[in-house]
Design a protein around this motif. Structure first.
Motif, PDB file in Angstrom:
ATOM      1  N   ASN A   3       0.810  -1.219   0.000  1.00 56.50           N
ATOM      2  CA  ASN A   3       0.000   0.000   0.000  1.00 56.50           C
ATOM      3  C   ASN A   3       0.843   1.269   0.000  1.00 56.50           C
ATOM      4  N   ASN A  47      -8.259  -1.953   2.010  1.00 60.18           N
ATOM      5  CA  ASN A  47      -8.858  -0.670   1.677  1.00 60.18           C
ATOM      6  C   ASN A  47      -8.843   0.312   2.845  1.00 60.18           C
ATOM      7  N   ALA A 105      -4.468   2.837   2.011  1.00 57.73           N
ATOM      8  CA  ALA A 105      -4.724   2.636   0.589  1.00 57.73           C
ATOM      9  C   ALA A 105      -4.790   3.940  -0.189  1.00 57.73           C
ATOM     10  N   THR A 106      -5.083   5.054   0.475  1.00 54.73           N
ATOM     11  CA  THR A 106      -5.245   6.325  -0.225  1.00 54.73           C
ATOM     12  C   THR A 106      -4.389   7.450   0.366  1.00 54.73           C
ATOM     13  N   GLN A 122      -3.372   8.202  -3.976  1.00 52.17           N
ATOM     14  CA  GLN A 122      -3.827   7.349  -5.059  1.00 52.17           C
ATOM     15  C   GLN A 122      -5.241   6.841  -4.789  1.00 52.17           C
ATOM     16  N   GLU A 123      -5.887   6.385  -5.850  1.00 53.79           N
ATOM     17  CA  GLU A 123      -7.162   5.694  -5.691  1.00 53.79           C
ATOM     18  C   GLU A 123      -6.909   4.321  -5.076  1.00 53.79           C
ATOM     19  N   TRP A 149      -6.782   0.531  -4.672  1.00 56.33           N
ATOM     20  CA  TRP A 149      -6.717  -0.517  -5.673  1.00 56.33           C
ATOM     21  C   TRP A 149      -7.842  -1.522  -5.483  1.00 56.33           C
ATOM     22  N   THR A 150      -8.262  -2.116  -6.578  1.00 58.57           N
ATOM     23  CA  THR A 150      -9.238  -3.196  -6.511  1.00 58.57           C
ATOM     24  C   THR A 150      -8.556  -4.450  -5.968  1.00 58.57           C
ATOM     25  N   GLU A 195      -6.118  -5.648  -8.495  1.00 55.22           N
ATOM     26  CA  GLU A 195      -4.913  -4.825  -8.569  1.00 55.22           C
ATOM     27  C   GLU A 195      -3.985  -5.103  -7.391  1.00 55.22           C
ATOM     28  N   ARG A 196      -4.554  -5.281  -6.211  1.00 56.54           N
ATOM     29  CA  ARG A 196      -3.728  -5.601  -5.045  1.00 56.54           C
ATOM     30  C   ARG A 196      -3.011  -6.934  -5.244  1.00 56.54           C
ATOM     31  N   ARG A 199      -0.168  -6.544  -7.812  1.00 57.07           N
ATOM     32  CA  ARG A 199       0.998  -5.876  -7.238  1.00 57.07           C
ATOM     33  C   ARG A 199       1.728  -6.800  -6.255  1.00 57.07           C
ATOM     34  N   PHE A 203       4.835  -2.843 -12.128  1.00 54.38           N
ATOM     35  CA  PHE A 203       4.559  -1.931 -11.018  1.00 54.38           C
ATOM     36  C   PHE A 203       5.824  -1.476 -10.296  1.00 54.38           C
TER      37      PHE A 203
END
Length: 300
Positions: free
Chosen positions: A77, A108, A112-113, A117-118, A120-121, A124-125, A128, A151
């Motif tokens: 993250n 989440n 996570a933010t 950044q937005e 990740w789904t 996506e996690r 990565r 990444f």
């Protein structure tokens, strides 16, 4: 393998106002390991004190002699493998080879933010994480690494002299899905779970045990597919997130019952939260310390 008992100490205390004392007391009580969360902030503790995991562990390494130390868990993250590897090698050196890296795909939460950044789904996690772990493995075992990834990139990243522990410090991989379990099977020296989160609110302890039994079986299959004996991996249960919640810490007998049921599933290490008053991890300190010193002897 006999069951080990460890604790997780959340980084909520100033070092000179109770923080150091907790880590030293964990060693005195005979815990196998003491871990901490690697977050920027976390849930209900967001608006209170919360210190960095790796500086905290470095301080704990200088304040203790025998206790194993680690993260439960670090995630991509807000970490990059190149900088994380350098810090871990340094931490392993300071501790004299007592570090375990708990590592997971992240979630989440606030981490996570926090970097803008937005979030990740889940896919996506997982993507990565699937790149993060193998690159970190290389960085901790090779003197110089260059790798161009989707990444993460390393360009002649130097990590000399490497870890005190050889070939590198152990990974405890947190995973329940197929991709994560494959990473645990290939790169892990241990596997970590908190149980099935879907059962936390409305499930029963019995349902949780069955869910964990299923996770252990899936880990076994992932190991078999990787040509590895699942018995090589420690199996770590981080407590506090199953339907049992805090009940195992209500008495020594309650903990022995809880631990015995999970030892039968193949778990080799159980991690309990150091009590924090007025939180989800509130518990009687005297009972907690009795569990630390008395429970394992009753499990045989």
């Amino acid at each position: 393998m006999s069951l080990r008992l460890s604790t997780v100490i959340l980084p909520v205390d100033r070092w000179h106002e109770g923080g150091r004392a907790k880590w030293q007391r964990a060693e005195e009580l005979g815990f196998h390991a003491a871990y901490t969360y690697d977050h920027l902030s976390w849930r209900s503790f967001r608006d209170g004190p919360w210190f960095g995991a790796l500086p905290t562990l470095t301080a704990a390494a200088t304040a203790t002699d025998r206790l194993r130390l680690g993260t439960l868990v670090t995630s991509p993250n807000f970490r990059h493998p190149v900088t994380l590897a350098k810090e871990l090698i340094s931490l392993d050196d300071v501790s004299g080879g007592r570090i375990t890296l708990g590592i997971g795909a992240g979630g989440n939460g606030f981490d996570a933010t926090a970097l803008g950044q937005e979030a990740w789904t889940p896919k996506e996690r997982a993507d990565r994480f699937g790149e993060f772990v193998p690159l970190l493995d290389r960085l901790l075992t090779e003197g110089a690494v260059s790798q161009q990834g989707t990444f993460y990139t390393a360009d002649e990243a130097r990590n000399i002299p490497g870890c005190v522990q050889r070939p590198r410090l152990p990974f405890a991989v947190a995973a329940t899905g197929p991709r994560g379990l494959r990473l645990a099977a290939r790169y892990g020296q241990a596997w970590v779970t908190t149980g099935d989160p879907k059962l936390y609110e409305t499930g029963t302890p019995e349902q949780s045990v069955e869910a964990l039994r299923g996770q252990v079986e899936k880990l076994g299959k992932a190991c078999a597919e990787s040509g590895r004996d699942v018995a090589e991996l420690d199996k770590i249960l981080l407590t506090g997130f199953t339907p049992d919640r805090g009940r195992p810490l209500e008495s020594v007998a309650a903990f022995v019952d809880f631990a015995g049921r999970h030892q039968e599933l193949g778990f080799t290490e159980i991690v309990v939260h150091w009590p924090i008053p007025d939180s989800d991890f509130a518990a009687d300190q005297a009972v907690f310390e009795s569990i630390a010193t008395e429970a394992l002897a009753q499990l045989g």
